[in-house]
Scaffold this motif. Structure first.
Motif, PDB file in Angstrom:
ATOM      1  N   VAL A  69       1.334  -4.440  34.017  1.00 24.67           N
ATOM      2  CA  VAL A  69       1.879  -4.023  32.720  1.00 24.67           C
ATOM      3  C   VAL A  69       1.060  -4.644  31.587  1.00 24.67           C
ATOM      4  O   VAL A  69       0.704  -3.961  30.613  1.00 24.67           O
ATOM      5  CB  VAL A  69       3.372  -4.380  32.599  1.00 24.67           C
ATOM      6  N   LEU A  70       0.734  -5.928  31.695  1.00 23.48           N
ATOM      7  CA  LEU A  70      -0.079  -6.590  30.670  1.00 23.48           C
ATOM      8  C   LEU A  70      -1.474  -5.970  30.584  1.00 23.48           C
ATOM      9  O   LEU A  70      -2.016  -5.792  29.489  1.00 23.48           O
ATOM     10  CB  LEU A  70      -0.192  -8.086  30.968  1.00 23.48           C
ATOM     11  N   PHE A  71      -2.037  -5.615  31.724  1.00 18.39           N
ATOM     12  CA  PHE A  71      -3.330  -4.940  31.738  1.00 18.39           C
ATOM     13  C   PHE A  71      -3.253  -3.602  31.005  1.00 18.39           C
ATOM     14  O   PHE A  71      -4.123  -3.269  30.200  1.00 18.39           O
ATOM     15  CB  PHE A  71      -3.794  -4.739  33.187  1.00 18.39           C
ATOM     16  N   LEU A  72      -2.206  -2.830  31.271  1.00 15.42           N
ATOM     17  CA  LEU A  72      -2.037  -1.536  30.603  1.00 15.42           C
ATOM     18  C   LEU A  72      -1.825  -1.709  29.103  1.00 15.42           C
ATOM     19  O   LEU A  72      -2.378  -0.953  28.297  1.00 15.42           O
ATOM     20  CB  LEU A  72      -0.888  -0.756  31.234  1.00 15.42           C
ATOM     21  N   ILE A  73      -1.042  -2.708  28.715  1.00 13.22           N
ATOM     22  CA  ILE A  73      -0.818  -2.976  27.290  1.00 13.22           C
ATOM     23  C   ILE A  73      -2.132  -3.349  26.611  1.00 13.22           C
ATOM     24  O   ILE A  73      -2.465  -2.833  25.538  1.00 13.22           O
ATOM     25  CB  ILE A  73       0.236  -4.091  27.091  1.00 13.22           C
ATOM     26  N   GLY A  74      -2.899  -4.244  27.231  1.00 16.46           N
ATOM     27  CA  GLY A  74      -4.183  -4.653  26.661  1.00 16.46           C
ATOM     28  C   GLY A  74      -5.137  -3.486  26.527  1.00 16.46           C
ATOM     29  O   GLY A  74      -5.786  -3.308  25.497  1.00 16.46           O
ATOM     30  N   LYS A 128      -7.789   0.647  23.154  1.00 12.11           N
ATOM     31  CA  LYS A 128      -8.019   2.063  22.840  1.00 12.11           C
ATOM     32  C   LYS A 128      -7.503   2.410  21.443  1.00 12.11           C
ATOM     33  O   LYS A 128      -8.078   3.256  20.764  1.00 12.11           O
ATOM     34  CB  LYS A 128      -7.353   2.939  23.897  1.00 12.11           C
ATOM     35  N   MET A 129      -6.434   1.772  20.996  1.00 13.16           N
ATOM     36  CA  MET A 129      -5.867   2.062  19.674  1.00 13.16           C
ATOM     37  C   MET A 129      -6.788   1.609  18.539  1.00 13.16           C
ATOM     38  O   MET A 129      -6.802   2.224  17.485  1.00 13.16           O
ATOM     39  CB  MET A 129      -4.492   1.393  19.517  1.00 13.16           C
ATOM     40  N   ILE A 130      -7.537   0.540  18.752  1.00 14.20           N
ATOM     41  CA  ILE A 130      -8.402   0.051  17.670  1.00 14.20           C
ATOM     42  C   ILE A 130      -9.779   0.698  17.701  1.00 14.20           C
ATOM     43  O   ILE A 130     -10.601   0.422  16.839  1.00 14.20           O
ATOM     44  CB  ILE A 130      -8.548  -1.489  17.710  1.00 14.20           C
ATOM     45  N   VAL A 144      -9.097  -8.493  32.759  1.00 12.62           N
ATOM     46  CA  VAL A 144      -8.716  -8.800  34.140  1.00 12.62           C
ATOM     47  C   VAL A 144      -9.134 -10.223  34.513  1.00 12.62           C
ATOM     48  O   VAL A 144      -8.388 -10.937  35.189  1.00 12.62           O
ATOM     49  CB  VAL A 144      -9.319  -7.772  35.123  1.00 12.62           C
ATOM     50  N   VAL A 145     -10.302 -10.655  34.060  1.00  8.91           N
ATOM     51  CA  VAL A 145     -10.756 -12.019  34.343  1.00  8.91           C
ATOM     52  C   VAL A 145      -9.766 -13.025  33.771  1.00  8.91           C
ATOM     53  O   VAL A 145      -9.395 -14.009  34.425  1.00  8.91           O
ATOM     54  CB  VAL A 145     -12.176 -12.246  33.766  1.00  8.91           C
ATOM     55  N   VAL A 146      -9.300 -12.775  32.563  1.00  7.68           N
ATOM     56  CA  VAL A 146      -8.340 -13.687  31.940  1.00  7.68           C
ATOM     57  C   VAL A 146      -6.991 -13.616  32.651  1.00  7.68           C
ATOM     58  O   VAL A 146      -6.358 -14.645  32.895  1.00  7.68           O
ATOM     59  CB  VAL A 146      -8.178 -13.371  30.435  1.00  7.68           C
ATOM     60  N   LEU A 147      -6.559 -12.426  32.986  1.00  9.52           N
ATOM     61  CA  LEU A 147      -5.291 -12.289  33.709  1.00  9.52           C
ATOM     62  C   LEU A 147      -5.346 -13.045  35.037  1.00  9.52           C
ATOM     63  O   LEU A 147      -4.387 -13.721  35.420  1.00  9.52           O
ATOM     64  CB  LEU A 147      -4.958 -10.818  33.950  1.00  9.52           C
ATOM     65  N   GLN A 148      -6.450 -12.932  35.746  1.00  9.94           N
ATOM     66  CA  GLN A 148      -6.613 -13.643  37.016  1.00  9.94           C
ATOM     67  C   GLN A 148      -6.461 -15.142  36.817  1.00  9.94           C
ATOM     68  O   GLN A 148      -5.769 -15.816  37.558  1.00  9.94           O
ATOM     69  CB  GLN A 148      -7.981 -13.276  37.609  1.00  9.94           C
ATOM     70  N   SER A 149      -7.107 -15.669  35.791  1.00 10.60           N
ATOM     71  CA  SER A 149      -7.016 -17.102  35.521  1.00 10.60           C
ATOM     72  C   SER A 149      -5.610 -17.487  35.076  1.00 10.60           C
ATOM     73  O   SER A 149      -5.084 -18.535  35.477  1.00 10.60           O
ATOM     74  CB  SER A 149      -8.031 -17.489  34.444  1.00 10.60           C
ATOM     75  N   ALA A 150      -4.996 -16.658  34.269  1.00 11.74           N
ATOM     76  CA  ALA A 150      -3.637 -16.945  33.799  1.00 11.74           C
ATOM     77  C   ALA A 150      -2.640 -16.929  34.954  1.00 11.74           C
ATOM     78  O   ALA A 150      -1.725 -17.755  35.001  1.00 11.74           O
ATOM     79  CB  ALA A 150      -3.228 -15.941  32.724  1.00 11.74           C
ATOM     80  N   ILE A 197      -6.313 -10.831  24.560  1.00  9.14           N
ATOM     81  CA  ILE A 197      -6.458  -9.568  23.830  1.00  9.14           C
ATOM     82  C   ILE A 197      -6.870  -9.838  22.387  1.00  9.14           C
ATOM     83  O   ILE A 197      -7.799  -9.224  21.865  1.00  9.14           O
ATOM     84  CB  ILE A 197      -5.153  -8.750  23.895  1.00  9.14           C
ATOM     85  N   ILE A 198      -6.191 -10.774  21.749  1.00  6.20           N
ATOM     86  CA  ILE A 198      -6.484 -11.103  20.354  1.00  6.20           C
ATOM     87  C   ILE A 198      -7.911 -11.645  20.213  1.00  6.20           C
ATOM     88  O   ILE A 198      -8.649 -11.250  19.307  1.00  6.20           O
ATOM     89  CB  ILE A 198      -5.446 -12.100  19.799  1.00  6.20           C
ATOM     90  N   VAL A 199      -8.309 -12.537  21.118  1.00  2.00           N
ATOM     91  CA  VAL A 199      -9.659 -13.102  21.057  1.00  2.00           C
ATOM     92  C   VAL A 199     -10.710 -12.002  21.229  1.00  2.00           C
ATOM     93  O   VAL A 199     -11.705 -11.964  20.502  1.00  2.00           O
ATOM     94  CB  VAL A 199      -9.839 -14.214  22.120  1.00  2.00           C
ATOM     95  N   GLN A 200     -10.481 -11.079  22.160  1.00  2.00           N
ATOM     96  CA  GLN A 200     -11.454 -10.003  22.364  1.00  2.00           C
ATOM     97  C   GLN A 200     -11.518  -9.076  21.151  1.00  2.00           C
ATOM     98  O   GLN A 200     -12.597  -8.614  20.791  1.00  2.00           O
ATOM     99  CB  GLN A 200     -11.140  -9.232  23.635  1.00  2.00           C
TER     100      GLN A 200
END
Length: 138
Positions: free
Chosen positions: A22-27, A32-34, A62-68, A86-89
């Motif tokens: 879900v977090l991946f889809l949101i990110g 895509k929105m920006i 995904v790399v960040v999600l894996q670490s998180a 997401i914000i940092v990217q």
């Protein structure tokens, strides 16, 4: 091997997997929105540059999600790190687009199909994801 242990923790696996997806889809949706153009339409028409850029953003996330997932104390912790990533990217994209390359509109270049720019932006997203992922620690 203790099969009972794996069966008892399987629900945790499913919860973290579902939350991460879900977090991946949101990110991905936020990325895509920006974007000032329709990535879906351009990729459908064969624009490799757009595909590389989007894939890099998704891979960085995904790399960040894996670490998180590995470092998180709970699901709230996981979600917070995902949104930080997401914000940092997004911030990095804006810095690269408007500060370091003032004379070149990178979004237009990717939209026109400039593979070098698409690969560069996608690669930078992966690199930022690696840095953010490495920074997640307790």
């Amino acid at each position: 091997m203790n099969l009972t242990y794996y069966l008892q923790t399987f629900d945790h696996f499913l919860i973290y997997l579902g939350t991460s997806l879900v977090l991946f889809l949101i990110g991905t949706f936020i990325f895509k929105m920006i974007t000032p153009y329709s990535e879906r339409a351009l990729i459908k028409n064969g624009n490799v540059a757009v595909s590389l850029k989007l894939l890099g953003k998704m891979a960085g996330l995904v790399v960040v999600l894996q670490s998180a997932i590995r470092s998180s104390i709970n699901l709230v912790d996981l979600a917070l790190w995902a949104f930080i990533a997401i914000i940092v990217q997004i911030i990095l994209h804006l810095v690269i687009e408007y500060v370091f390359t003032r004379n070149t509109n990178l979004a237009k270049e990717v939209e026109k199909g400039n593979v070098a720019v698409g690969l560069f932006l996608g690669g930078v997203s992966v690199l930022v994801g690696l840095i953010v992922a490495a920074s997640i620690s307790y």
